[in-house]
Scaffold this active site. Structure first.
Site, PDB file in Angstrom:
ATOM      1  N   ASP A 144       0.853  -1.186   0.000  1.00 47.49           N
ATOM      2  CA  ASP A 144       0.000   0.000   0.000  1.00 47.49           C
ATOM      3  C   ASP A 144       0.896   1.245   0.000  1.00 47.49           C
ATOM      4  O   ASP A 144       1.764   1.365  -0.871  1.00 47.49           O
ATOM      5  CB  ASP A 144      -0.959  -0.069   1.197  1.00 47.49           C
ATOM      6  CG  ASP A 144      -1.984   1.035   1.231  1.00 47.49           C
ATOM      7  OD1 ASP A 144      -2.935   0.976   0.445  1.00 47.49           O
ATOM      8  OD2 ASP A 144      -1.831   1.960   2.063  1.00 47.49           O
TER       9      ASP A 144
ATOM     10  N   HIS B 263      -7.086  -6.442  -1.379  1.00 41.45           N
ATOM     11  CA  HIS B 263      -6.014  -5.467  -1.184  1.00 41.45           C
ATOM     12  C   HIS B 263      -4.956  -5.915  -0.189  1.00 41.45           C
ATOM     13  O   HIS B 263      -3.789  -5.567  -0.326  1.00 41.45           O
ATOM     14  CB  HIS B 263      -6.624  -4.151  -0.701  1.00 41.45           C
ATOM     15  CG  HIS B 263      -5.624  -3.054  -0.503  1.00 41.45           C
ATOM     16  ND1 HIS B 263      -4.926  -2.490  -1.541  1.00 41.45           N
ATOM     17  CD2 HIS B 263      -5.201  -2.434   0.633  1.00 41.45           C
ATOM     18  CE1 HIS B 263      -4.112  -1.550  -1.069  1.00 41.45           C
ATOM     19  NE2 HIS B 263      -4.263  -1.501   0.242  1.00 41.45           N
TER      20      HIS B 263
END
Length: 328
Positions: free
Chosen positions: A106, A305
């Site tokens: 991320d 994610h």
């Protein structure tokens, strides 16, 4: 020789431009630095630390400035990418090494790739999880994000960039908000394609209005959620959110590197159900130019994610196989 799988985690604090940075180590051998994203902590690498140690590496997972037990400067300017890169380099030096492999997820992926771009002598190879590398350049970020939402809804990044606004939503119920946010981006709990996209906010609404309200993702136990919630209940969210609020400063700071490739050995791992890989598909397609020493780009089918937490065994295998080529 590989470290014993039962070797304990070692918590320590080192000096860095942020003031102090907390990290957790396991194993001995070549240094592998692990950098988390939003809204997480060193704990997001809990499944990688023992696997990397067992494979013969000294794995160190940091709390990025603004998170956990690391320092939390008050100024938004203190969360510019250049400062986070300086922290990364300082940790490598503080651990007594001249160089390291840096792996990020991320926002940590952007920290890792920018560290590699600006300090090629310190970052010998770079692993990027979930967020692809895109060279500096393009339009001013806030202008781009404003256009994504349009008149009928607001893009989540624009929402998070407004000082105090997200804090007012999150901090009265940190644990519940984190549970919803993690679930919204996890493959087994994210909203269906025909349901409202949780990356957007309705006019006058909150980000959590579109979060799922069912069970936790399979990768997240109640105890795991307690660990994350306890850190943010203690620190608040401003330090973490200031990363979003410094993005225009990054755009200015990194202008001299517009279009620059990262030339060190690289690895990318993403999820096919992660919006980041869909939005940045062009960046992945550009890897032959932007990551010319890329070893492999893996898109994990049916993964969301939180790749290293959703698919720890698969990610650990990909990481250790790649690290063997880097250090071979």
């Amino acid at each position: 020789m590989p470290s014993a799988p039962t070797a304990p985690l070692r918590h320590r604090t080192v000096e860095a431009p942020a003031g102090r940075l907390h990290l957790v180590e396991r194993g001995t051998g070549p240094l592998v630095l692990l950098v988390h994203g939003f809204p997480e902590s060193w704990y997001s690498w809990r499944r990688q630390l023992p696997a990397l140690a067992a494979a013969g590496y000294r794995a160190a997972a940091i709390d990025v400035r603004g998170y956990g037990r690391s320092s939390q400067p008050s100024s938004i300017d203190a969360y510019r990418m250049l400062d986070l890169v300086d922290d990364t380099v300082a940790v490598v030096r503080a651990l007594g090494e001249d160089s390291a492999v840096v792996i990020g997820h991320d926002w940590g992926s952007a920290i890792a790739s920018t560290s590699a771009l600006l300090h090629p002598d310190t970052v010998r190879a770079v692993g990027l999880l979930s967020v692809p590398y895109a060279p500096p350049g393009g339009p001013r970020p806030t202008d781009t994000f404003a256009q994504i939402g349009g008149a009928e809804q607001e893009f989540y990044v624009s929402y998070l960039q407004d000082p105090g606004r997200a804090e007012a939503e999150i901090e009265p119920d940190v644990r519940g908000w984190l549970a919803g946010f993690y679930a919204a981006l996890s493959a087994d709990t994210m909203p269906a394609r025909d349901e409202p996209d949780p990356h957007f906010v309705d006019p006058g609404g909150q980000l959590r209005d579109r979060f799922p309200t069912g069970p936790l993702p399979a990768w997240l136990t109640e105890d795991d959620l307690d660990v994350y919630a306890a850190e943010f209940e203690r620190t608040g969210l401003t330090g973490a959110l200031n990363r979003y609020r410094a993005m225009d400063r990054d755009w200015e700071d990194l202008a001299p590197h517009r279009g620059a490739p990262v030339t060190q050995p690289a690895l990318f791992i993403g999820g096919t159900l992660d919006a980041s890989t869909a939005w940045m598909a062009d960046a992945i397609d550009a890897y032959p130019t932007t990551l010319p020493a890329l070893s492999a780009s893996h898109l994990l089918d049916g993964c969301g994610h939180w790749v290293q937490q959703e698919r720890p065994d698969e990610v650990n295998r990909l990481l250790t196989d790649w690290l063997a080529t880097v250090h071979g």
